[in-house]
Design a protein around this motif. Structure first.
Motif, short mmCIF file in Angstrom:
data_model
loop_
_atom_site.label_atom_id
_atom_site.label_comp_id
_atom_site.label_asym_id
_atom_site.label_seq_id
_atom_site.Cartn_x
_atom_site.Cartn_y
_atom_site.Cartn_z
N ARG A 48 -11.12 -11.48 5.57
CA ARG A 48 -9.76 -11.27 5.06
C ARG A 48 -8.82 -10.92 6.20
O ARG A 48 -9.23 -10.45 7.25
N VAL A 49 -7.53 -11.12 5.98
CA VAL A 49 -6.50 -10.76 6.93
C VAL A 49 -6.33 -9.25 6.92
O VAL A 49 -6.44 -8.61 5.89
N GLU A 50 -6.04 -8.70 8.08
CA GLU A 50 -5.81 -7.26 8.18
C GLU A 50 -4.56 -7.01 9.00
O GLU A 50 -4.42 -7.56 10.08
N ALA A 51 -3.64 -6.22 8.47
CA ALA A 51 -2.49 -5.81 9.26
C ALA A 51 -2.98 -4.82 10.30
O ALA A 51 -3.88 -4.04 10.04
N LYS A 52 -2.42 -4.85 11.49
CA LYS A 52 -2.89 -4.00 12.58
C LYS A 52 -2.86 -2.53 12.17
O LYS A 52 -1.86 -2.02 11.70
N VAL A 55 -1.67 -8.46 12.87
CA VAL A 55 -0.22 -8.58 12.96
C VAL A 55 0.29 -7.30 13.60
O VAL A 55 0.06 -6.22 13.11
N SER A 56 0.99 -7.46 14.72
CA SER A 56 1.53 -6.28 15.40
C SER A 56 2.98 -6.07 14.98
O SER A 56 3.57 -6.89 14.28
N ASP A 57 3.57 -4.96 15.43
CA ASP A 57 4.92 -4.61 15.05
C ASP A 57 5.96 -5.65 15.45
O ASP A 57 6.97 -5.80 14.80
N ASN A 58 5.70 -6.40 16.49
CA ASN A 58 6.67 -7.40 16.93
C ASN A 58 6.37 -8.78 16.36
O ASN A 58 6.79 -9.79 16.91
N ALA A 59 5.66 -8.84 15.22
CA ALA A 59 5.38 -10.06 14.47
C ALA A 59 4.47 -11.04 15.22
O ALA A 59 4.47 -12.22 14.92
N ALA A 92 6.17 -8.77 6.28
CA ALA A 92 6.15 -7.65 5.33
C ALA A 92 4.98 -7.78 4.36
O ALA A 92 4.30 -6.79 4.06
N LEU A 93 4.73 -8.98 3.85
CA LEU A 93 3.65 -9.19 2.88
C LEU A 93 2.28 -8.98 3.51
O LEU A 93 1.38 -8.42 2.89
N ILE A 94 2.10 -9.43 4.75
CA ILE A 94 0.83 -9.21 5.45
C ILE A 94 0.64 -7.71 5.69
O ILE A 94 -0.43 -7.16 5.44
N GLY A 95 1.70 -7.05 6.15
CA GLY A 95 1.62 -5.61 6.41
C GLY A 95 1.27 -4.81 5.17
O GLY A 95 0.56 -3.81 5.24
N ALA A 96 1.73 -5.27 4.00
CA ALA A 96 1.46 -4.57 2.74
C ALA A 96 0.12 -4.97 2.13
O ALA A 96 -0.32 -4.37 1.17
N GLY A 97 -0.52 -6.00 2.69
CA GLY A 97 -1.79 -6.46 2.14
C GLY A 97 -1.66 -7.47 1.01
O GLY A 97 -2.64 -7.84 0.38
N ALA A 98 -0.44 -7.93 0.72
CA ALA A 98 -0.22 -8.88 -0.37
C ALA A 98 -0.61 -10.30 0.02
O ALA A 98 -1.00 -11.10 -0.83
N ILE A 99 -0.50 -10.63 1.28
CA ILE A 99 -0.95 -11.92 1.81
C ILE A 99 -2.10 -11.62 2.74
O ILE A 99 -1.98 -10.79 3.64
#
Length: 181
Positions: A150-154, A16-20, A101-108
């Motif tokens: 697992r999903v990883e935020a950039k 996930v990049s800054d521009n969603a 926001a949830l992906i970026g925080a690692g919650a999803i």
């Protein structure tokens, strides 16, 4: 046949990049999930072809809820590894902003496909081999089924609690068993 869901969690696979913008694998070929299903290479080809010919897209949903679209998948394709997706979370929707926001925080940390199995066989271990699927949607989800990714935020590698992962596996297994009955 009823609509089914298959969950996957991805490490380096979803970014996930800054521009969603998000991209990664929604399904991996040849790997048994916790329900014993194995998606075979080529399983999505016919469905993706039909959608493209009709000018339609695979839907991006929040937790498989058809009344909560959160973005659009701009590209959905098969490669040697699995079903790769690239799309945009819509920051003009509340759930789209929340998902980012949830992906970026690692919650999803998961993706799940919604599909209908159209060609299925079984291997000698009794596992379902999914050789053709009608793909309906790819959702962002809390509890994915494939624990090997697992999903990883950039730019980040969120810690995943093993206890929570084990609990998710038990709950998903129970849900699948109930759905099969």
């Amino acid at each position: 046949m009823d609509l089914e869901h298959k969950f996957a969690r991805f490490g380096d696979g979803l970014v996930v990049s800054d521009n969603a913008m998000i991209e990664g694998y929604a399904s991996l070929f040849g790997q048994a999930d916790q329900g014993g299903d194995i998606v075979q290479k080529g399983a999505y080809a016919a469905s993706i072809g039909r959608l493209k010919a009709a000018g339609q897209r695979v839907k991006m949903l929040w937790q498989h809820d058809p009344v909560q679209p959160i973005g659009v998948w701009d590209e959905v394709r098969e490669d040697e590894r699995g079903l790769w997706v690239r799309g945009r979370l819509l920051d003009s929707t509340q759930k789209g902003r929340e998902a980012a926001a949830l992906i970026g925080a690692g919650a999803i940390d998961g993706l799940s496909i919604g599909y209908r199995a159209t060609k299925v066989s079984k291997n000698d271990k009794g596992q379902r081999l999914l050789t053709e699927l009608e793909l309906w949607e790819v959702s962002l989800v809390t509890f994915p089924m494939l624990p090997s990714a697992r999903v990883e935020a950039k730019g980040e590698a969120p810690e995943i609690d093993d206890t929570l992962r084990d609990l998710a596996a038990v709950l998903d297994g129970a849900r699948l068993e109930l759905a099969r009955r």
